[in-house]
Design a protein around this motif. Structure first.
Motif, short mmCIF file in Angstrom:
data_model
loop_
_atom_site.label_atom_id
_atom_site.label_comp_id
_atom_site.label_asym_id
_atom_site.label_seq_id
_atom_site.Cartn_x
_atom_site.Cartn_y
_atom_site.Cartn_z
N TYR A 76 0.82 -1.20 0.00
CA TYR A 76 0.00 0.00 0.00
C TYR A 76 0.86 1.26 0.00
O TYR A 76 0.57 2.22 -0.71
CB TYR A 76 -0.94 0.02 1.20
N ALA A 77 1.94 1.24 0.78
CA ALA A 77 2.82 2.42 0.84
C ALA A 77 3.45 2.69 -0.52
O ALA A 77 3.57 3.85 -0.93
CB ALA A 77 3.89 2.22 1.90
N ALA A 78 3.84 1.63 -1.24
CA ALA A 78 4.41 1.81 -2.58
C ALA A 78 3.36 2.36 -3.54
O ALA A 78 3.65 3.26 -4.34
CB ALA A 78 4.96 0.48 -3.09
N ILE A 79 2.14 1.85 -3.47
CA ILE A 79 1.05 2.35 -4.32
C ILE A 79 0.76 3.81 -3.98
O ILE A 79 0.55 4.64 -4.87
CB ILE A 79 -0.22 1.49 -4.14
N HIS A 80 0.77 4.13 -2.69
CA HIS A 80 0.52 5.51 -2.27
C HIS A 80 1.61 6.45 -2.79
O HIS A 80 1.31 7.57 -3.22
CB HIS A 80 0.43 5.58 -0.74
N LEU A 81 2.85 5.98 -2.79
CA LEU A 81 3.95 6.79 -3.32
C LEU A 81 3.77 7.03 -4.81
O LEU A 81 3.91 8.17 -5.29
CB LEU A 81 5.29 6.10 -3.04
N ILE A 82 3.45 5.98 -5.55
CA ILE A 82 3.21 6.13 -7.00
C ILE A 82 2.05 7.08 -7.25
O ILE A 82 2.12 7.95 -8.12
CB ILE A 82 2.96 4.75 -7.64
N LEU A 90 -7.93 9.52 -4.37
CA LEU A 90 -8.02 8.28 -3.59
C LEU A 90 -8.64 7.14 -4.39
O LEU A 90 -8.16 6.00 -4.33
CB LEU A 90 -8.81 8.54 -2.31
N SER A 91 -9.66 7.42 -5.15
CA SER A 91 -10.30 6.38 -5.95
C SER A 91 -9.34 5.83 -7.01
O SER A 91 -9.23 4.61 -7.20
CB SER A 91 -11.55 6.94 -6.61
N GLN A 92 -8.63 6.71 -7.68
CA GLN A 92 -7.66 6.27 -8.69
C GLN A 92 -6.52 5.49 -8.05
O GLN A 92 -6.03 4.51 -8.62
CB GLN A 92 -7.10 7.49 -9.44
N GLU A 93 -6.15 5.88 -6.84
CA GLU A 93 -5.11 5.15 -6.12
C GLU A 93 -5.55 3.73 -5.80
O GLU A 93 -4.78 2.78 -5.93
CB GLU A 93 -4.77 5.91 -4.83
N MET A 94 -6.81 3.58 -5.41
CA MET A 94 -7.33 2.25 -5.10
C MET A 94 -7.42 1.39 -6.36
O MET A 94 -7.13 0.19 -6.32
CB MET A 94 -8.70 2.35 -4.42
N TYR A 95 -7.81 1.99 -7.47
CA TYR A 95 -7.84 1.23 -8.73
C TYR A 95 -6.44 0.85 -9.17
O TYR A 95 -6.23 -0.25 -9.70
CB TYR A 95 -8.54 2.03 -9.83
N LEU A 96 -5.46 1.71 -8.96
CA LEU A 96 -4.08 1.39 -9.28
C LEU A 96 -3.60 0.21 -8.44
O LEU A 96 -2.98 -0.73 -8.95
CB LEU A 96 -3.18 2.61 -9.04
N GLY A 97 -3.94 0.22 -7.16
CA GLY A 97 -3.59 -0.89 -6.28
C GLY A 97 -4.23 -2.18 -6.72
O GLY A 97 -3.61 -3.25 -6.72
#
Length: 141
Positions: A76-82, A90-97
């Motif tokens: 999650y931390a790596a996804i949050h950094l990207i 936040l929604s796009q971050e969750m879809y990326l994850g």
């Protein structure tokens, strides 16, 4: 003493696959792609679970945390950094994850398939890796 006329035969790995193996590999890819693009994501409030990433790196902030839980927190931390680098919401971050998680699932299926090829059971391994990917992806439903 070796004779120059004698050549040591080195077997090169055979990377060709049959049509059925290729079918299962592509099917695994499309299963992961469909799950990545069709799964709804729910941004949920931070509950301290994500802070367990610091346990794995040795920065304990007190508390009785189970260390293996920290591996998904590091993901999650790596996804949050990207996401922060590309200024995603936040929604796009969750879809990326979700997409990266399904990519990792596909790659694990490929590893199972390649391992089975080394064991000389390529077609069975392709079948097994496809259903492993399908079953694992269905758990996320």
């Amino acid at each position: 003493m070796t004779n120059n006329s004698e050549k040591i035969a080195i077997e090169k790995p055979n990377f060709s696959c049959s049509k059925i193996e290729l079918f299962f590999i592509l099917a695994s890819f499309f299963v992961c792609l469909i799950f990545a693009l069709s799964q709804p994501v729910n941004p949920f409030p931070e509950d301290g679970w994500f802070q367990s990433q610091y346990k794995l790196l040795g920065q304990s902030h007190a508390g009785d945390n189970y260390t293996p839980i920290a591996a998904p927190a590091l993901f999650y931390a790596a996804i949050h950094l990207i996401a922060s680098l590309f200024q995603l919401n936040l929604s796009q971050e969750m879809y990326l994850g979700s997409f990266i998680q399904d990519l990792i699932l596909f790659l694990s299926g490929i590893c199972v398939y390649l391992s089975s090829r080394l064991l000389k059971i390529g077609k069975l391994g392709a079948f097994y890796s496809f259903f492993m990917v399908l079953y694992t992806a269905s758990i996320f439903l």
